[in-house]
Enzyme design. Structure first.
Site, PDB file in Angstrom:
ATOM      1  CE  LYS A 230      54.936  48.259  59.063  1.00 21.46           C
ATOM      2  NZ  LYS A 230      55.747  47.161  59.620  1.00 21.46           N
TER       3      LYS A 230
ATOM      4  CG  ASP B  56      63.419  46.580  20.707  1.00 24.01           C
ATOM      5  OD1 ASP B  56      63.130  46.964  19.548  1.00 24.01           O
ATOM      6  OD2 ASP B  56      62.551  46.200  21.514  1.00 24.01           O
TER       7      ASP B  56
END
Lengths: 137, 137, 137, 137
Positions: D85, D14
């Site tokens: 999960k 940047d």
């Protein structure tokens, strides 16, 4: 000629499952900066030439076959020509022997001027890029 | 003509403080998808035409003046022409009246074929894009 | 509180058809820079404080529901707290009333030091950000 | 442990001259997909498990030292744990022995359900990832 290797990843691809095309320009730019490294790299070269960047003034590419997650892409970089204030870079993106894309960029040496940024003479940059015995050649 | 607005941000810019050029192609693509919305959007149009995408086969751009953090960029999108199997899109990027870039893309209707992906006839897409009374016009 | 709006585009999405998660960090950063504008913007603020950037030292986000092409995303930005040398920014990404993601960043005022970059006192930045009558509040 | 190498390029940085932080998340994701390759890769694994993706539900990173154009970044990937999960992936980004960043992601197996996307049981994925004799281990 210089070759830059980049493996295509999932996140480079769009909902059609193939590379989102602006990424190919991103890799052309990365190949250019990789090409500069044996000559000192962008920061050092710009410092030596009093420039703030070797930036693109124009870019184009033709997309010949789709790239997908996992493809190992080799980008061949070469200097395709030059004018007083610009350098033409050419790129070929290959996966093995399959042509994925071809492209080119016109690049200039951006220097600060009274009008903001302007393009400086390209000869001093060409001299650096043609210096013998760079490690990558 | 359709206009797409995008404000330039810090993270779009490179160490020279100006927009990293592949982002201009990213915004051209975003302008194209924005242009499609009043006609149903990319997903719906592709579903209607049995295509997997309206993808770029070629893209080019000329960068006329630098873009920086905070610039409010308006991209004008138009259909510049068509062939049997391709559509030419043209783009103009403006900050107020200042021209930042101009570009174009050749796009095709990608359909699945025996050889992987190939380009389908463009006429059905043109018909959709010329339908009257789209909300954005 | 400040809100930054960004429409999700095709190219922001991955082969699963939903936004590639690093783009949500990109938009959090864009929301931060947008939040800075009424206080002068990043360039001006850094110049006033003798800093080279207001950079992230840590970032996290939880992705609550998928974003897709065409979704109009509103990112709510707030200052969540501060320490001597850091600022906590919090973000909430919404599509209408649906929560898409929540995130936060620790940001510091990067200043040049003998050791390269280091974090400066955050108080002068907080003073700017709490100045009354900013156009966005 | 698996290591993924990526050279930092100019366009990843940047205006402060250091890597724009969302790119570190992009590389963490690329490292994850690279880690999957010896087990069949993301497309094959998802097909075998009837899933549409192994997506991130949460991500965080701490940026320890700046990355710049030319830095050769090695990202170490490991499975940090799992729940019913979800899978916890951990990442360490190094330039030689210098720590550039540390991060983690919670990933789930996204499956289509009546409610749109939901997270499936993670055990079948863990079984694949613990299969012996993968080429990279």
């Amino acid at each position: 000629m210089h070759t830059y290797r980049q493996q295509v990843s999932f996140g480079d691809c769009d909902p059609a499952g193939i590379v989102f095309y602006p990424n190919m320009f991103r890799w052309m730019d990365a190949a250019f900066h990789n090409y500069l490294r044996p000559f000192g790299g962008h920061v050092q070269i710009c410092q030596d030439l009093g420039a703030i960047g070797i930036g693109a003034m124009r870019a184009n590419a033709s997309f010949r076959s789709p790239l997908r997650d996992g493809d190992v892409l080799d980008i061949e970089v070469s200097v395709g020509g030059s004018r007083n204030k610009s350098l033409e870079m050419t790129y070929k993106g290959l996966v093995g022997e399959r042509l994925a894309f071809e492209g080119s960029e016109s690049r200039a040496l951006f220097v600060r001027s009274e009008r903001g940024l302007s393009a400086g003479a390209i000869a001093p940059l060409l001299e650096i890029l043609s210096s013998a015995d760079s490690p990558s050649e």
